[in-house]
Design an enzyme around this catalytic site. Structure first.
Site, PDB file in Angstrom:
ATOM      1  CB  SER A 140     -25.294 -38.351  44.956  1.00 28.13           C
ATOM      2  OG  SER A 140     -25.547 -38.013  43.729  1.00 28.13           O
ATOM      3  CG  ASP A 234     -18.663 -37.620  40.666  1.00 24.63           C
ATOM      4  OD1 ASP A 234     -19.381 -37.365  39.697  1.00 24.63           O
ATOM      5  OD2 ASP A 234     -18.864 -37.586  41.559  1.00 24.63           O
ATOM      6  CG  HIS A 264     -21.933 -39.859  41.024  1.00 20.56           C
ATOM      7  ND1 HIS A 264     -21.545 -38.639  41.795  1.00 20.56           N
ATOM      8  CD2 HIS A 264     -23.002 -39.922  41.232  1.00 20.56           C
ATOM      9  CE1 HIS A 264     -22.532 -38.381  42.514  1.00 20.56           C
ATOM     10  NE2 HIS A 264     -23.693 -39.069  42.132  1.00 20.56           N
TER      11      HIS A 264
END
Length: 290
Positions: A140, A234, A264
């Protein structure tokens, strides 16, 4: 439909708090959630400092295999997460590669806005790069930070990392990619408005399209090989696709893997998700052997 991902979505929905949360509550919630991630067996941990930055070192018991050191950057939107929240995941990656891993506890916004996280990453990188080969990885926001670090190392003209594994990376802090709207109904993790707010905290007045905080807009030519793992459901999948396209257009060896129906940072939920384990194996092989 993948039954495992539906189970995960149900678990996430059950654990979601009612109403908005303060940043302090979000940070505490992330620390609490981390306790649910399984701890791998056979890993030695040590918390220490490198160049004045707190880090967590993880390696298999008895010592690491010959090869590069993994420099890892955790996710959390630049405003949450730590070497504690990603301790077990870092250990899992060290176990699967057999390599030593150094997880960096970079400063969080809004207390430490850009370029604080990048400065911390560079300080650790520069302290290690002269002594051992390095590979970079992150999930991320940590994936975005790893890419920003590679761009900064290239610009400085010093030692370069051997390769980068980016797990569902956040590389465009403008949060304007069309995939936010396209995937919203399937994504139980990312809220576009909240993520944009996290971005503003980190930017601290910097331009959201500045390549420093948003490496998607940087000059990618000359970067080492990339592995970009993305998830179909995501909200960041659009910018991951764009990053892969830009990297290939710039002549960078870039392997792009998009996992159907995943969400995600599905890699963090590898204990529940068969594709999460497959993605971790793929990332581990890439980090160790290219």
């Amino acid at each position: 439909m993948n039954a495992e991902i539906e189970q995960l979505k149900a678990m996430i929905a059950t654990g979601m708090p009612d109403g908005p949360q303060t940043l302090e509550q979000r940070r505490a919630g992330m620390e609490e959630m981390a306790r649910a991630f399984p701890a791998p067996d056979g890993i030695e941990y040590q918390e220490t400092e490198i160049a004045g930055v707190s880090v967590l070192e993880a390696q298999p018991e008895g010592g690491a295999s010959a090869g590069p050191v993994i420099l890892y950057f955790h996710g959390g939107g630049y405003v949450s997460g730590s070497i504690r929240t990603h301790r077990n995941f870092a250990g899992e990656l060290a176990l699967r590669t057999g390599l030593k891993l150094v997880s960096v506890d970079y400063g969080l916004a809004p207390e430490h806005p850009f370029p604080a996280a990048l400065d911390d990453a560079l300080a650790v990188y520069d302290a290690l790069a002269g002594d051992t080969p390095l590979v970079l990885a992150g999930d991320s926001a940590g994936g975005g930070l790893a890419l920003s670090l590679a761009l900064a190392a290239k610009a400085a003209g010093g030692p370069q990392p051997e390769r980068l594994a980016l797990l569902c990376p956040w590389v465009d802090l403008s949060c304007t990619n069309a995939s936010f709207a396209a995937v919203a109904e399937h994504d139980p993790i990312i809220d576009q408005e909240r993520l944009a707010e996290d971005g503003r905290h980190y930017l601290g007045g910097a331009d959201a399209r500045d390549p420093g905080p948003s490496p998607l807009f940087g000059d990618l030519a000359g970067l080492p090989p990339l592995l970009i793992q993305a998830a179909e459901h995501d909200s960041l999948v659009g910018e991951a696709r764009e990053l892969a396209e830009k990297a290939k257009a710039a002549g960078v060896p870039a392997a792009y893997r998009e996992y159907p129906e995943m969400v995600h940072v599905f890699q963090l939920f590898h204990a529940l998700l068969t594709p999460g384990r497959a993605a971790l194996d793929e990332a581990a092989e890439f980090l160790k052997n290219g």
